[in-house]
Design a protein around this motif. Structure first.
Motif, PDB file in Angstrom:
ATOM      1  N   ARG A  16       0.745  -1.518  -0.186  1.00 27.09           N
ATOM      2  CA  ARG A  16      -0.354  -0.214  -0.137  1.00 27.09           C
ATOM      3  C   ARG A  16       0.454   1.229  -0.197  1.00 27.09           C
ATOM      4  O   ARG A  16       2.025   0.970   0.782  1.00 27.09           O
ATOM      5  N   ALA A  17       0.515   2.213  -0.502  1.00 30.64           N
ATOM      6  CA  ALA A  17       1.302   3.798  -0.603  1.00 30.64           C
ATOM      7  C   ALA A  17       0.770   4.553  -0.923  1.00 30.64           C
ATOM      8  O   ALA A  17      -0.790   4.396  -1.354  1.00 30.64           O
ATOM      9  N   ALA A  18       0.847   5.467  -0.226  1.00 32.33           N
ATOM     10  CA  ALA A  18       0.120   6.749   0.124  1.00 32.33           C
ATOM     11  C   ALA A  18       1.057   7.892  -0.145  1.00 32.33           C
ATOM     12  O   ALA A  18       2.095   8.186   0.419  1.00 32.33           O
ATOM     13  N   VAL A  19       0.452   9.359  -0.718  1.00 31.60           N
ATOM     14  CA  VAL A  19       0.788  10.494  -1.600  1.00 31.60           C
ATOM     15  C   VAL A  19       0.368  10.965  -0.353  1.00 31.60           C
ATOM     16  O   VAL A  19      -0.505  11.481  -0.709  1.00 31.60           O
ATOM     17  N   ALA A  20       1.424  12.083  -0.206  1.00 27.93           N
ATOM     18  CA  ALA A  20       1.215  13.244   1.223  1.00 27.93           C
ATOM     19  C   ALA A  20       1.906  14.825   0.614  1.00 27.93           C
ATOM     20  O   ALA A  20       3.322  14.689   0.045  1.00 27.93           O
ATOM     21  N   ALA A  21       1.349  15.706   0.710  1.00 31.59           N
ATOM     22  CA  ALA A  21       1.653  17.413   0.819  1.00 31.59           C
ATOM     23  C   ALA A  21       3.288  17.060   1.040  1.00 31.59           C
ATOM     24  O   ALA A  21       3.107  16.289   2.681  1.00 31.59           O
ATOM     25  N   PRO A  22       4.214  18.149   1.539  1.00 33.64           N
ATOM     26  CA  PRO A  22       5.250  18.541   1.742  1.00 33.64           C
ATOM     27  C   PRO A  22       4.975  18.582   3.492  1.00 33.64           C
ATOM     28  O   PRO A  22       5.767  18.125   4.496  1.00 33.64           O
ATOM     29  N   ASP A  23       3.167  19.322   3.911  1.00 30.54           N
ATOM     30  CA  ASP A  23       3.831  18.894   5.813  1.00 30.54           C
ATOM     31  C   ASP A  23       2.524  17.344   6.081  1.00 30.54           C
ATOM     32  O   ASP A  23       2.243  17.593   7.680  1.00 30.54           O
ATOM     33  N   GLY A  24       2.508  16.553   4.932  1.00 31.34           N
ATOM     34  CA  GLY A  24       2.321  15.359   5.572  1.00 31.34           C
ATOM     35  C   GLY A  24       0.370  14.812   5.409  1.00 31.34           C
ATOM     36  O   GLY A  24       0.256  13.656   6.060  1.00 31.34           O
ATOM     37  N   ARG A  25      -0.342  15.801   4.426  1.00 31.32           N
ATOM     38  CA  ARG A  25      -1.068  15.585   4.402  1.00 31.32           C
ATOM     39  C   ARG A  25      -1.395  14.909   3.567  1.00 31.32           C
ATOM     40  O   ARG A  25      -1.040  14.834   2.325  1.00 31.32           O
ATOM     41  N   ILE A  26      -2.356  13.317   3.485  1.00 26.86           N
ATOM     42  CA  ILE A  26      -2.196  12.418   2.515  1.00 26.86           C
ATOM     43  C   ILE A  26      -3.133  13.345   1.393  1.00 26.86           C
ATOM     44  O   ILE A  26      -4.716  13.429   1.811  1.00 26.86           O
TER      45      ILE A  26
END
Length: 294
Positions: A16-26
């Protein structure tokens, strides 16, 4: 271009993968096949890339951004140097760190709080965190460790079924059910066990919990013995200062009522899953304040 963060939860069944913004918001999530870096590193690499692309697409992002992303990967076998070096050199990310699947589970379950997780599945391992210090208990594998694990419970059930077949121990409905599955022929049990992997033994563990709940004498004996080994490990975890305990893994909800009363007061529910933990670690190590347009 915004440099995104990626969290990877790589397992023997799926990645499983998740991409997030630089502040950690998925922003998006994706899934692909198995990612076992020890037994099949090439397939693991392919599925890590596929799951990451799927996460970018789920977020409505251009998958080419993967090459500029920074990633934390939580996988089994993180402490096997050759496998880690081989995989790390071939990852498609700009920067990446490979950690244990247990560490990302700890981060997801407890967030920034101190405490410990007991991961109770096909194998068993206990991980505690106090400030910056992380310590491990167990996790030595089926051959010489993993006491109380699904694999151990299933193996014990097959052993007990043969002892009952030979008249050495009393049988019960659960041993009868096992022998019936193998045509009441102990040679079939032996043939299965000779080649079985831990996960194949582990498939018998839920049956032990089910029969124990019905009062089956053999299942009760096996489950109480297994629960004792978990309680012993939890005693060590608590004695070293962990007041918060989170039970994780496929057997966790089954185990909880069978564990000692002295531990019940320490149990807490997980705040989030391992994938969320991987993203949180990525944000800690690689993240920054959000960029304009992120």
């Amino acid at each position: 271009m915004t440099s995104y963060l990626i969290g990877i939860d790589g397992g023997g069944t799926s990645c499983r993968a998740a991409v997030a913004a630089p502040d950690g918001r998925i922003l998006g999530r994706g899934k692909a096949g198995a990612a076992n870096i020890l037994t099949d590193p090439e397939t693991a690499l392919a599925n890590i890339a596929e799951a990451s692309r799927a996460a970018f697409e789920d977020a409505g992002l251009d998958p080419s951004g993967i090459t500029a992303a920074s990633a934390i990967l939580g996988v089994a076998g993180h402490n096997v140097g050759d496998a880690v070096h081989y995989v790390k050199r071939r990852l498609p990310f700009a920067a990446a760190e490979i950690e244990s699947d247990g560490l990302i589970a700890l981060q997801g379950a407890l967030g920034e709080k101190d405490g410990a997780v007991a991961i109770l599945g096909t194998g068993t391992i206990y991980i505690a965190r106090h400030g910056e210090a992380v310590s491990y208990i167990g996790g030595w594998g089926f051959t010489i460790g993993d006491h109380g694990s699904g694999a151990r419970i299933g193996h014990a059930l097959l052993q007990e079924s043969l002892l009952a077949f030979d008249g050495i121990h009393d049988g019960s409905p659960i041993t009868d059910s096992v022998m019936a599955e193998f045509n009441n022929d102990p040679r079939d049990v032996v043939d299965f066990a000779r080649l079985a992997r831990p996960g194949e033994f582990g498939r018998y563990a839920p049956r032990v919990f089910e029969h124990a709940a019905r009062g089956d004498a053999v299942a009760l004996r096996l489950l109480k013995a297994a629960a004792t080994t978990v309680d012993e490990a939890l005693d060590v975890v608590v004695s070293r200062g962990s007041e918060r305990l989170c039970l994780l893994g496929g057997l966790a909800p089954l185990y909880r009522p069978w564990l000692a009363e002295r531990h019940q007061k320490h149990f807490v529910e997980a705040e989030a899953d391992a994938l969320t933990g991987a993203v949180a670690l990525a944000a800690q190590r690689f993240g920054s304040r959000p960029e304009v347009g992120a």
